[in-house]
Scaffold this active site. Structure first.
Site, PDB file in Angstrom:
ATOM      1  N   HIS A 117     -15.565 -30.222  42.310  1.00 35.00           N
ATOM      2  CA  HIS A 117     -15.313 -29.651  40.975  1.00 35.00           C
ATOM      3  C   HIS A 117     -14.819 -28.199  41.048  1.00 35.00           C
ATOM      4  CE1 HIS A 117     -16.901 -33.200  39.119  1.00 35.00           C
ATOM      5  NE2 HIS A 117     -18.101 -33.028  39.635  1.00 35.00           N
ATOM      6  N   ASP A 152     -16.571 -40.340  44.356  1.00 31.26           N
ATOM      7  CA  ASP A 152     -17.667 -39.833  43.522  1.00 31.26           C
ATOM      8  C   ASP A 152     -17.566 -40.436  42.114  1.00 31.26           C
ATOM      9  OD1 ASP A 152     -19.570 -37.111  43.798  1.00 31.26           O
ATOM     10  OD2 ASP A 152     -19.002 -37.576  41.718  1.00 31.26           O
ATOM     11  N   HIS A 154     -17.902 -38.933  39.456  1.00 29.83           N
ATOM     12  CA  HIS A 154     -17.222 -37.942  38.608  1.00 29.83           C
ATOM     13  C   HIS A 154     -15.803 -37.689  39.124  1.00 29.83           C
ATOM     14  CE1 HIS A 154     -21.612 -36.941  38.444  1.00 29.83           C
ATOM     15  NE2 HIS A 154     -21.340 -37.023  37.154  1.00 29.83           N
ATOM     16  N   ASP A 239     -22.981 -41.013  44.067  1.00 32.05           N
ATOM     17  CA  ASP A 239     -23.468 -41.187  42.692  1.00 32.05           C
ATOM     18  C   ASP A 239     -22.776 -42.314  41.918  1.00 32.05           C
ATOM     19  OD1 ASP A 239     -21.161 -39.671  42.680  1.00 32.05           O
ATOM     20  OD2 ASP A 239     -22.037 -37.942  41.638  1.00 32.05           O
TER      21      ASP A 239
END
Ligand SMILES: [Zn+2]
Length: 339
Positions: A117, A152, A154, A239
């Protein structure tokens, strides 16, 4: 099997009780030890600043250095030693990639803090320095092309931003649609020379083993073989597991292992096996360690008995997403419209 590890990966960066905690990596290392998968541990140096500055603004690094202690964004805390820890994680990405590159094999690095991120000029989402991006930029500097595949749950908005306008780094992300950070739509495909070199596969909640197997075969494998990277980097978020509470995708541990098996096979075919697998997210401690053990066992040619093995998606739950991603990219890449 080579695991790139530094005790600094256990540095607390978030506040007490936060899901991005040192126990994530401690559990991975304990599990690898228990299964006798830690015969070759390599300790990285911090990433040299000139390599970090290829992907981050100097002003942002100065900001981190001078921040002191407190929240940088509502999810992301900074402490006086956070920049040092982040530089060692980025050094771990460089080290893992270098071993993978020179020795033409798969390497795993359980990095903390995570990186995907973090953009050129700001961090966020528990990330400070973009580990995978620092490693990718090193091979671009050496005249190679790099693919970063981000599993991931995200979207790796930082990685996407950093390489959005280049054709030297292909960024492919699978992620749950509708959660943090909100980006990663089908329509975000890159710009300028980078048009077509950002491939997003946003997925509905519930997508798991069957969906990932299909999207790999139908999208990731053909695009990577056409792109011909010099090295494959994986942003390995744990995740997307069905046990994880930060997302609602449904990969099982065997689903992850199968995904990495396919990724490894692709790397064997396109770049002589050069594959660096870099930890990003993953917040269910037991499932994260289970996935890491399965993957390191795979890289080591050993069958590991895993714990979280329920296949919850047998019907290619995300098939609509796969079709839309193929439509968005069939102009640039040779992608079949049906399986
Ligand atoms: Zn994540």
């Amino acid at each position: 099997m080579t695991v790139v590890y530094h005790p600094s990966f256990l540095t607390p960066t978030q506040v007490h009780g936060h899901p991005e905690c040192p126990e994530r990596v401690a559990a991975i290392m304990a599990k690898l030890e228990e299964l006798e998968l830690l015969d070759d541990t390599v300790e990285p140096e911090p990433a040299p600043m000139e390599k970090v500055l290829r992907v981050h603004d100097g002003a942002y690094i100065d900001f981190l250095r001078g921040f002191g202690e407190g929240y940088m964004d509502p999810d992301t805390y900074v402490r006086p030693d956070t920049l040092d820890a982040a530089l060692i994680a980025a050094g771990g990405a460089l080290e893992a990639a270098e071993i993978a590159y020179n020795e033409r094999r798969a390497v795993f690095a359980p990095l903390r803090p995570p990186g995907h991120h973090a953009s050129s000029g700001h961090g966020g989402g528990f990330c400070y320095i973009n580990n995978a991006a620092v490693a990718a930029a090193e091979y671009v500097e050496r005249g190679k092309k790099v693919v970063i595949i981000d599993y991931d749950v995200h979207h790796g908005n930082g990685t996407s931003d950093i390489f959005y306008d280049t054709d030297k780094v292909l960024y492919i992300s699978t992620h749950q649609w509708g959660i943090y950070p909100g980006s990663g739509s089908f329509e975000e495909t890159g710009e300028g020379k980078g048009e077509g070199y950002t491939v997003n596969i946003p997925l509905p909640a519930g997508s798991g083993d069957s969906t990932f197997a299909s999207l790999f075969d139908r999208i990731i494998a053909p695009i990577c073989s056409e792109f011909e990277p010099g090295i494959v980097l994986v942003s390995m978020g744990g995740d997307a597991h069905y046990m994880d509470l930060l997302g609602s995708l449904a990969l099982s541990t065997p689903g992850y292992v199968e995904l990495l098996r396919k990724t490894m096979k692709m790397a064997d075919a396109v770049c002589e096996g050069r594959l660096a697998t870099l930890l990003d997210g993953g917040y269910h401690i037991g499932a994260l360690a289970d996935v890491a053990a399965g993957i390191v066992g795979l890289f080591d040619g050993k069958d590991v008995e895993t714990e979280f093995n329920e296949t919850r998606d047998t019907g290619t739950f995300g098939k609509g997403s796969i079709e839309r991603a193929i439509s968005a990219h069939a102009g640039r890449w040779s992608l079949g419209r049906s399986a």
